[in-house]
Motif scaffolding. Structure first.
Motif, PDB file in Angstrom:
ATOM      1  N   LEU A 114      25.196  21.945  54.562  1.00  0.00           N
ATOM      2  CA  LEU A 114      26.597  21.863  54.935  1.00  0.00           C
ATOM      3  C   LEU A 114      27.263  20.616  54.366  1.00  0.00           C
ATOM      4  N   VAL A 115      28.583  20.693  54.255  1.00  0.00           N
ATOM      5  CA  VAL A 115      29.396  19.534  53.929  1.00  0.00           C
ATOM      6  C   VAL A 115      30.422  19.387  55.042  1.00  0.00           C
ATOM      7  N   LEU A 116      30.421  18.231  55.684  1.00  0.00           N
ATOM      8  CA  LEU A 116      31.409  17.910  56.707  1.00  0.00           C
ATOM      9  C   LEU A 116      32.455  17.050  56.023  1.00  0.00           C
ATOM     10  N   ARG A 117      33.694  17.536  56.015  1.00  0.00           N
ATOM     11  CA  ARG A 117      34.758  16.878  55.255  1.00  0.00           C
ATOM     12  C   ARG A 117      36.042  16.858  56.078  1.00  0.00           C
ATOM     13  N   CYS A 118      37.001  16.102  55.600  1.00  0.00           N
ATOM     14  CA  CYS A 118      38.299  16.018  56.266  1.00  0.00           C
ATOM     15  C   CYS A 118      38.990  17.380  56.231  1.00  0.00           C
ATOM     16  N   ALA A 172      36.000  19.487  59.011  1.00  0.00           N
ATOM     17  CA  ALA A 172      35.850  20.863  58.564  1.00  0.00           C
ATOM     18  C   ALA A 172      34.422  20.974  58.060  1.00  0.00           C
ATOM     19  N   VAL A 173      33.788  22.115  58.307  1.00  0.00           N
ATOM     20  CA  VAL A 173      32.402  22.318  57.894  1.00  0.00           C
ATOM     21  C   VAL A 173      32.375  23.405  56.833  1.00  0.00           C
ATOM     22  N   ASP A 174      31.906  23.051  55.647  1.00  0.00           N
ATOM     23  CA  ASP A 174      31.755  24.009  54.556  1.00  0.00           C
ATOM     24  C   ASP A 174      30.285  24.342  54.371  1.00  0.00           C
ATOM     25  N   GLU A 175      30.009  25.609  54.177  1.00  0.00           N
ATOM     26  CA  GLU A 175      28.659  26.068  53.850  1.00  0.00           C
ATOM     27  C   GLU A 175      28.429  25.779  52.372  1.00  0.00           C
ATOM     28  N   THR A 176      27.403  25.006  52.062  1.00  0.00           N
ATOM     29  CA  THR A 176      27.151  24.610  50.682  1.00  0.00           C
ATOM     30  C   THR A 176      26.918  25.812  49.774  1.00  0.00           C
ATOM     31  N   ALA A 177      26.176  26.792  50.242  1.00  0.00           N
ATOM     32  CA  ALA A 177      25.820  27.943  49.411  1.00  0.00           C
ATOM     33  C   ALA A 177      27.034  28.738  48.945  1.00  0.00           C
ATOM     34  N   THR A 178      28.065  28.824  49.787  1.00  0.00           N
ATOM     35  CA  THR A 178      29.232  29.645  49.459  1.00  0.00           C
ATOM     36  C   THR A 178      30.495  28.835  49.200  1.00  0.00           C
ATOM     37  N   GLY A 179      30.526  27.593  49.679  1.00  0.00           N
ATOM     38  CA  GLY A 179      31.733  26.783  49.595  1.00  0.00           C
ATOM     39  C   GLY A 179      32.774  27.156  50.635  1.00  0.00           C
ATOM     40  N   SER A 180      32.455  28.090  51.485  1.00  0.00           N
ATOM     41  CA  SER A 180      33.393  28.578  52.494  1.00  0.00           C
ATOM     42  C   SER A 180      33.394  27.692  53.734  1.00  0.00           C
ATOM     43  N   MET A 181      34.591  27.460  54.283  1.00  0.00           N
ATOM     44  CA  MET A 181      34.695  26.750  55.552  1.00  0.00           C
ATOM     45  C   MET A 181      34.187  27.675  56.650  1.00  0.00           C
ATOM     46  N   VAL A 182      33.221  27.180  57.434  1.00  0.00           N
ATOM     47  CA  VAL A 182      32.621  28.000  58.487  1.00  0.00           C
ATOM     48  C   VAL A 182      32.965  27.479  59.882  1.00  0.00           C
ATOM     49  N   GLY A 183      33.763  26.423  59.966  1.00  0.00           N
ATOM     50  CA  GLY A 183      34.165  25.929  61.271  1.00  0.00           C
ATOM     51  C   GLY A 183      34.502  24.457  61.252  1.00  0.00           C
ATOM     52  N   ARG A 184      34.456  23.889  62.468  1.00  0.00           N
ATOM     53  CA  ARG A 184      34.713  22.458  62.630  1.00  0.00           C
ATOM     54  C   ARG A 184      33.708  21.898  63.623  1.00  0.00           C
ATOM     55  N   VAL A 185      33.240  20.711  63.313  1.00  0.00           N
ATOM     56  CA  VAL A 185      32.256  20.024  64.155  1.00  0.00           C
ATOM     57  C   VAL A 185      32.603  18.544  64.109  1.00  0.00           C
ATOM     58  N   GLY A 186      32.355  17.851  65.205  1.00  0.00           N
ATOM     59  CA  GLY A 186      32.592  16.419  65.171  1.00  0.00           C
ATOM     60  C   GLY A 186      32.587  15.794  66.536  1.00  0.00           C
ATOM     61  N   GLY A 237      21.652  28.073  62.680  1.00  0.00           N
ATOM     62  CA  GLY A 237      21.318  26.679  62.943  1.00  0.00           C
ATOM     63  C   GLY A 237      22.368  25.693  62.471  1.00  0.00           C
ATOM     64  N   TYR A 238      23.525  26.176  62.052  1.00  0.00           N
ATOM     65  CA  TYR A 238      24.562  25.283  61.546  1.00  0.00           C
ATOM     66  C   TYR A 238      25.121  24.365  62.636  1.00  0.00           C
ATOM     67  N   ALA A 239      25.293  24.878  63.851  1.00  0.00           N
ATOM     68  CA  ALA A 239      25.825  24.039  64.933  1.00  0.00           C
ATOM     69  C   ALA A 239      24.880  22.860  65.189  1.00  0.00           C
ATOM     70  N   THR A 240      23.592  23.135  65.207  1.00  0.00           N
ATOM     71  CA  THR A 240      22.615  22.065  65.431  1.00  0.00           C
ATOM     72  C   THR A 240      22.601  21.092  64.247  1.00  0.00           C
ATOM     73  N   GLU A 241      22.632  21.613  63.035  1.00  0.00           N
ATOM     74  CA  GLU A 241      22.593  20.759  61.846  1.00  0.00           C
ATOM     75  C   GLU A 241      23.820  19.851  61.766  1.00  0.00           C
ATOM     76  N   ALA A 242      24.997  20.427  61.934  1.00  0.00           N
ATOM     77  CA  ALA A 242      26.226  19.633  61.879  1.00  0.00           C
ATOM     78  C   ALA A 242      26.356  18.759  63.129  1.00  0.00           C
ATOM     79  N   GLY A 243      25.947  19.285  64.281  1.00  0.00           N
ATOM     80  CA  GLY A 243      25.992  18.505  65.515  1.00  0.00           C
ATOM     81  C   GLY A 243      25.120  17.267  65.429  1.00  0.00           C
ATOM     82  N   ALA A 244      23.948  17.404  64.812  1.00  0.00           N
ATOM     83  CA  ALA A 244      23.053  16.250  64.635  1.00  0.00           C
ATOM     84  C   ALA A 244      23.715  15.186  63.758  1.00  0.00           C
ATOM     85  N   ALA A 245      24.443  15.619  62.732  1.00  0.00           N
ATOM     86  CA  ALA A 245      25.155  14.668  61.874  1.00  0.00           C
ATOM     87  C   ALA A 245      26.246  13.950  62.666  1.00  0.00           C
ATOM     88  N   ALA A 246      26.933  14.674  63.540  1.00  0.00           N
ATOM     89  CA  ALA A 246      27.979  14.064  64.368  1.00  0.00           C
ATOM     90  C   ALA A 246      27.382  13.062  65.356  1.00  0.00           C
TER      91      ALA A 246
END
Length: 175
Positions: free
Chosen positions: A11-15, A66-80, A104-113
């Motif tokens: 994932l990429v967490l971005r503005c 904003a959370v982007d899925e690296t494989a697709t480049g698509s925004m899949v939600g927001r985490v923070g 597992g994206y919520a856990t992965e991005a949540g851990a980064a937050a």
């Protein structure tokens, strides 16, 4: 305002920005998405919410990405991180498109937050405020090392507060 970009394994967490408006309306309009929230999101309220999130970064020095899925480049939600006035603490939150639930994206991005909260914000505890019947979010909180602490009445309903302290987080080997 400098919103840092965080890259995880998938994932990429971005503005978040105005270009995310249509995608956010699409995600936030799904009944399974807003089941535990206040209802579907129209364009006007989505626009205000994006502005709110950006303002949160200015006021608090942290906020949602904003959370982007690296494989697709698509925004899949927001985490923070969230912390409105009189909130019970710095909260890690996750709002993801139901189409990507179970990956597992919520856990992965949540851990980064959570990492950002402890390492950059400098808080000594990170909470998550969850409706008791939202079992999926409870599981994410628990995977992040949080445990149930108490019940609080927030935004008109009883919510469960899960938390992890800095010491508990530092003792984890999977952080």
């Amino acid at each position: 305002m400098d919103v840092p970009t965080i890259v995880t394994d998938r994932l990429v967490l971005r503005c978040i920005d105005a270009a995310d408006l249509n995608r956010w309306v699409e995600i936030a309009s799904k009944p399974e998405f807003y089941r535990y929230l206040s209802g579907p999101t129209d364009r006007a309220s989505a626009w205000r919410n994006i502005a709110l999130q950006l303002g949160h970064w200015v006021l608090r020095g942290y906020g949602l990405w904003a959370v982007d899925e690296t494989a697709t480049g698509s925004m899949v939600g927001r985490v923070g991180l969230w912390g409105e006035e009189d909130w019970p603490g710095v909260e890690a939150v996750w709002f993801l498109d139901p189409a990507v639930w179970g990956r597992g994206y919520a856990t992965e991005a949540g851990a980064a937050a959570v990492r950002f909260a402890f390492e950059k914000v400098g808080t000594d505890e990170v909470i998550s405020v969850i409706r008791p019947d939202n079992v999926r979010s409870v599981r994410v909180a628990e995977r992040l090392g949080k445990t149930f602490q108490r019940t609080e009445h927030l935004h008109g309903a009883d919510k469960s507060v899960y938390a992890i302290t800095r010491g508990e987080w530092e003792a984890r080997t999977d952080r």
